[in-house]
Design an enzyme around this catalytic site. Structure first.
Site, PDB file in Angstrom:
ATOM      1  N   CYS A 180       0.661  -1.447   0.052  1.00 16.19           N
ATOM      2  CA  CYS A 180       0.006   0.056  -0.055  1.00 16.19           C
ATOM      3  C   CYS A 180       0.804   1.191  -0.066  1.00 16.19           C
ATOM      4  O   CYS A 180       1.831   1.279   0.689  1.00 16.19           O
ATOM      5  CB  CYS A 180      -0.873   0.132   1.187  1.00 16.19           C
ATOM      6  SG  CYS A 180      -0.988  -1.597   1.857  1.00 16.19           S
ATOM      7  N   ILE A 234       4.247 -14.157  -3.487  1.00 13.52           N
ATOM      8  CA  ILE A 234       4.116 -12.900  -3.850  1.00 13.52           C
ATOM      9  C   ILE A 234       2.866 -12.155  -3.677  1.00 13.52           C
ATOM     10  O   ILE A 234       1.744 -12.725  -3.855  1.00 13.52           O
ATOM     11  CB  ILE A 234       4.860 -12.669  -5.275  1.00 13.52           C
ATOM     12  CG1 ILE A 234       3.931 -13.327  -6.336  1.00 13.52           C
ATOM     13  CG2 ILE A 234       6.310 -13.130  -5.502  1.00 13.52           C
ATOM     14  CD1 ILE A 234       4.358 -12.957  -7.706  1.00 13.52           C
TER      15      ILE A 234
END
Ligand SMILES: Cc1cc2nc3c(=O)[nH]c(=O)nc-3n(C[C@H](O)[C@H](O)[C@H](O)COP(=O)(O)OP(=O)(O)OC[C@H]3O[C@@H](n4cnc5c(N)ncnc54)[C@H](O)[C@@H]3O)c2cc1C
Ligand SMILES: Cc1cc2nc3c(=O)[nH]c(=O)nc-3n(C[C@H](O)[C@H](O)[C@H](O)COP(=O)(O)O)c2cc1C
Ligand code: FES
Lengths: 304, 250
Positions: free
Chosen positions: A128, A190
Site C-alpha cells: 500500500c 508474492i
C-alpha cells in the site's frame, strides 16, 4: 495418507494450504460451498484501523491466464473483524492470519498492537502507498520495509509477524533479508504484480483505478522464481503463493523452499480449489512414497 | 451452493448472437429462485473468471442459461458442444422476492429478459404484466417460453417486431395497476426507470437486478460492489443481484 501437517513459527497447520488474503473474505462464504475447517489456514481480507469503502467499480478484469484487481482495501475495519469474524474463524479450527494494511507507520503499529495475542499470525500487506513518503508503497525499498517491520514487530509481543513481500521491486532477496533483519518471523510472497488491461472501444483501462494487481496461473513462474530466491536468502520460513491452482503447483513451491502455500485466484476459477489441492498434494506424495509433506521442502537442485 | 461439473446437453443460437445452453447437472443443486444466477466456466483454461449468467429455465437436473456474445468468454461458450463439461457454481444471489404481491409488472430489456422469464415461470400463481424490449426483430427470442400473462407487450428499438420503442416506455404507457414492479436490463434502462418512477410519483415497490463484474461470485472478494443510497457498499453477487430500486444508486 501422507502427513500434511506443518509447523511454522510454532503454529501448527493441519496442512500447508492457506487461503490468500482478499480472495476468501473471512471464510464464511466459502463455508457455504465446503467445510472450511479442512484447509490449513486463512489469511483474512486486508484490514485497516478504520473501515474503508474501497475503489470505484469495475474492480476486476481478465487477461490471458491472469486477472487484475483493484479493490482498494474495502474492509469493515479491525474492530469489526474482532467483534464479528474472529470467533467464527476460531470455531472453524483453522490457523488465523490477520492481513493488515496502513497508510502510515503509526497505522501499522496500532493495528498490530490491537491484534497482538488475538490471532495466530499478523501478515503485513506492504504493497500500500505510504502517505507520508509521497505515496510510494512501503514494500518497494528495503529501508521502508525495515521501518514498517520494526514498528509492527514492536507491537507484536505475542503473535508471530509474517511480512508479505511485493514482487514490484528491484531485488526480492534484499527485501526478504530486510524483513528478516528487522524482526519478521516469516515472509510470504508474492503479492500481485502491477498491470493494465484496456477496453479498445472505450480507449480506457477496464479497471476504474486504471491499474490493478495481476494474479492467477500466468504469474506462477515469476512467483516460483521469487519464492526460490527469497527462501535462499533468509533463514526464516517462507510461505509461497502466486498462481497456485493444483496440488502439483503447491508441491513445486514447497520444493523451491516454501514451508506452506497460499491460494488466491484459483478460488474464483474453482470454488473447490483448496480442498482439491489438498487431496492432490496427498495423492502426489503417496504416489512418490513420501510420508510427510515436510520432506519435500527445499529439495530442489539446480541444473549444474 | 455447489460447484458442479455439468454436461452440455445443447448449445444453440436462438437469435442473432444469442445462445441458449442447456446443461445437465450431476446432482440437484436444490431450489433455484427466479433472479438467481450461476457462475459458469467458459471451458477455456486461460479464462480464469467464471461468467455470471441468470437462470433462464430449469427442469429437474437440466438448467438453461441464455447469453449474448460480448467478448472472449461468451465466444468460448458458444463453441461448446453437446457432451462438453463445464464447471457451474450455483445457485448464486438472492433472486426476486415477490412476497405476497399478486399483480406484478415485469420490465425486461435485452439479456435482462432471461432471469425474468424464469421468475415468471416459477411463480405461475401471480398475474404478470410483461413488457420486453429487444434491439430489433433478429434479437427477439424465447417468447414461446413466457408463461401466461395478463398483458404481454414486446417492442423493438426499430419497430421491426411489435411496437417501436423500449420496454420502459411500453410499461409507462400501459400503466398497469400492480403492487410490485420487477425489472432487469441494461443500466441505462434501470436508471431511466428510477427517474420515471420518481417523476411520476409512482410509489409501487420496485425490485431491480443489477450487473457488475465479478470475481468469486459468492460474496468473498468484494470486487462486485455497488453503492447503496445510504452511502454504504453492497455486494451485487451476494446481497443482490436484486435490490429495491430505492436502496441503490443507479
Ligand atoms: C447477475 C448477472 C446475471 C447476468 N445474466 C446474464 C444473462 O442471463 N445473459 C447474458 O447474456 N448476460 C448476462 N449477464 C452479463 C454477462 O455476465 C456478461 O455479458 C458476460 O460475463 C460477458 O463475458 P465475455 O467474456 O463475453 O465479455 P468480456 O468483456 O470479454 O468479459 C471480461 C470480463 O468482464 C466480465 N463482464 C463483462 N461484461 C459484464 C457484465 N455486463 N456483467 C458482468 N460481468 C461482465 C466478464 O464476466 C469477464 O470476467 C449477467 C451478469 C450478471 C452480473
Ligand atoms: C481480489 C483480490 C484481492 C486481494 N486482496 C488482498 C489484500 O487485501 N491483501 C493482500 O495482502 N493481498 C491481497 N491480494 C493478493 C493475494 O493475496 C495474492 O498475493 C495474489 O493474488 C497472488 O496469488 P494468486 O495468484 O494465487 O491469486 C488480493 C488478490 C485478489 C485477486
Ligand atoms: S464477486 Fe466476489 S464478492 Fe461479489
Amino acid at each position: 495418507m501422507a502427513n500434511l501437517s506443518v509447523e511454522i513459527c510454532g503454529v501448527k497447520f493441519k496442512n500447508p494450504v492457506i487461503a490468500a488474503s482478499g480472495t476468501y473474505g473471512f471464510g464464511r462464504e466459502f463455508n457455504e460451498v465446503y467445510d472450511i475447517s479442512q484447509i490449513g489456514g486463512i489469511s483474512t481480507k486486508g484490514m485497516t484501523l478504520e473501515p474503508r469503502v474501497g475503489n470505484p467499480v469495475p474492480r476486476i478484469a481478465e487477461g490471458d491466464s491472469v486477472i487484475l484487481n483493484a479493490v482498494g482495501l474495502q474492509n469493515p475495519g479491525v474492530e469489526s473483524f474482532i467483534e464479528k469474524d474472529l470467533g467464527y474463524l476460531k470455531s472453524k479450527g483453522v490457523v488465523i492470519i490477520a492481513n493488515v494494511a496502513g497508510k502510515t507507520l503509526e497505522d501499522y503499529g496500532k493495528i498490530c498492537a490491537r491484534l497482538n495475542g488475538l490471532v495466530d499470525f499478523v501478515e503485513l500487506n506492504i504493497s500500500c502507498p505510504n502517505v507520508k513518503a509521497g505515496g510510494m508503497a512501503f514494500g518497494i525499498k528495503p529501508e521502508s520495509i525495515k521501518e514498517v517491520t520494526r514498528v509492527s514487530k514492536n507491537s507484536l509481543t505475542k503473535t508471530p509477524l509474517m511480512v508479505k513481500l511485493s514482487p514490484n521491486v528491484e531485488s526480492i532477496s534484499v527485501n526478504a533479508k530486510a524483513a528478516e533483519e528487522c524482526g519478521a518471523d516469516c515472509v510470504s510472497l508474492i503479492n500481485t504484480l502491477t498491470g493494465m488491461v484496456i477496453d479498445l472501444e472505450r480507449r480506457k483501462p477496464v479497471i476504474a483505478n486504471n491499474t490493478g494487481g495481476v494474479s492467477g496461473a500466468g504469474i506462477r513462474p515469476i512467483a516460483l522464481r521469487m519464492v526460490y530466491e527469497a527462501a535462499h536468502a533468509v533463514k526464516i520460513p517462507v510461505i509461497g503463493m502466486g498462481g497456485i491452482a493444483s496440488g502439483e503447483d503447491a508441491i513445486s513451491f514447497m520444493m523451491a523452499g516454501a514451508k506452506a502455500v497460499q491460494v488466491g485466484t484459483a478460488n474464483f476459477t474453482n470454488a473447490n480449489a483448496m480442498p482439491e489441492i489438498i487431496s492432490q498434494m496427498n495423492a502426489w506424495l503417496d504416489g512418490h512414497n513420501i510420508a510427510s509433506v515436510n520432506e519435500i521442502v527445499d529439495t530442489l537442485t539446480l541444473n549444474g | 451452493m455447489k460447484d458442479l461439473l455439468a454436461t452440455v446437453k445443447q448449445n444453440v443460437e436462438i437469435a442473432e448472437n444469442i445462445y441458449k445452453m442447456t446443461l445437465t447437472l450431476p446432482e440437484s443443486a436444490g431450489e433455484l429462485l427466479g433472479g438467481q444466477f450461476v457462475n459458469l466456466s467458459t471451458g477455456e483454461s486461460a479464462q480464469l473468471l467464471r461468467r455470471p449468467l441468470g437462470i433462464c429455465l430449469a427442469d429437474g437436473k437440466d438448467i438453461s442459461v441464455c447469453y449474448q456474445l460480448k467478448g472472449k468468454g461468451t465466444k468460448s461458450l458458444a463453441e461448446a458442444k453437446a457432451g462438453d463439461r463445464l464447471k457451474i457454481l450455483l445457485p448464486l444471489g438472492n433472486g426476486f422476492n415477490l412476497k405476497n404481491a399478486k399483480n406484478i409488472a415485469v420490465i425486461g430489456g435485452g439479456v435482462g429478459i432471461f432471469p425474468l422469464i424464469y421468475t415468471m415461470r416459477k411463480n405461475s400463481d401471480k398475474n404478470f404484466y410483461m413488457y420486453f424490449g429487444f434491439r430489433n426483430k433478429h434479437a427477439v427470442c424465447l417468447l414461446n417460453e413466457i408463461p401466461k400473462c395478463k398483458e404481454l407487450t414486446v417492442v423493438t428499438d426499430d419497430g421491426s417486431y411489435g411496437g417501436k420503442g423500449n420496454a420502459l416506455d411500453a410499461f409507462l404507457q400501459s400503466a398497469p395497476q400492480v403492487d410490485l414492479i420487477i425489472a432487469c436490463g441494461p443500466p441505462v434502462m434501470l436508471k431511466a426507470l428510477k427517474s420515471a418512477l420518481a417523476e411520476k410519483k409512482i410509489d409501487t415497490p420496485c425490485l431491480v437486478s443489477l450487473e457488475e463484474r465479478m470475481g468469486c461470485g459468492i460474496g468473498a472478494c468484494l470486487v462486485c460492489t455497488c453503492k447503496k443510497t445510504d452511502g454504504g457498499n453492497a455486494r451485487v453477487c451476494k446481497d443482490g443481484p436484486v435490490f429495491d430500486i430505492n436502496e441503490v444508486n443507479l
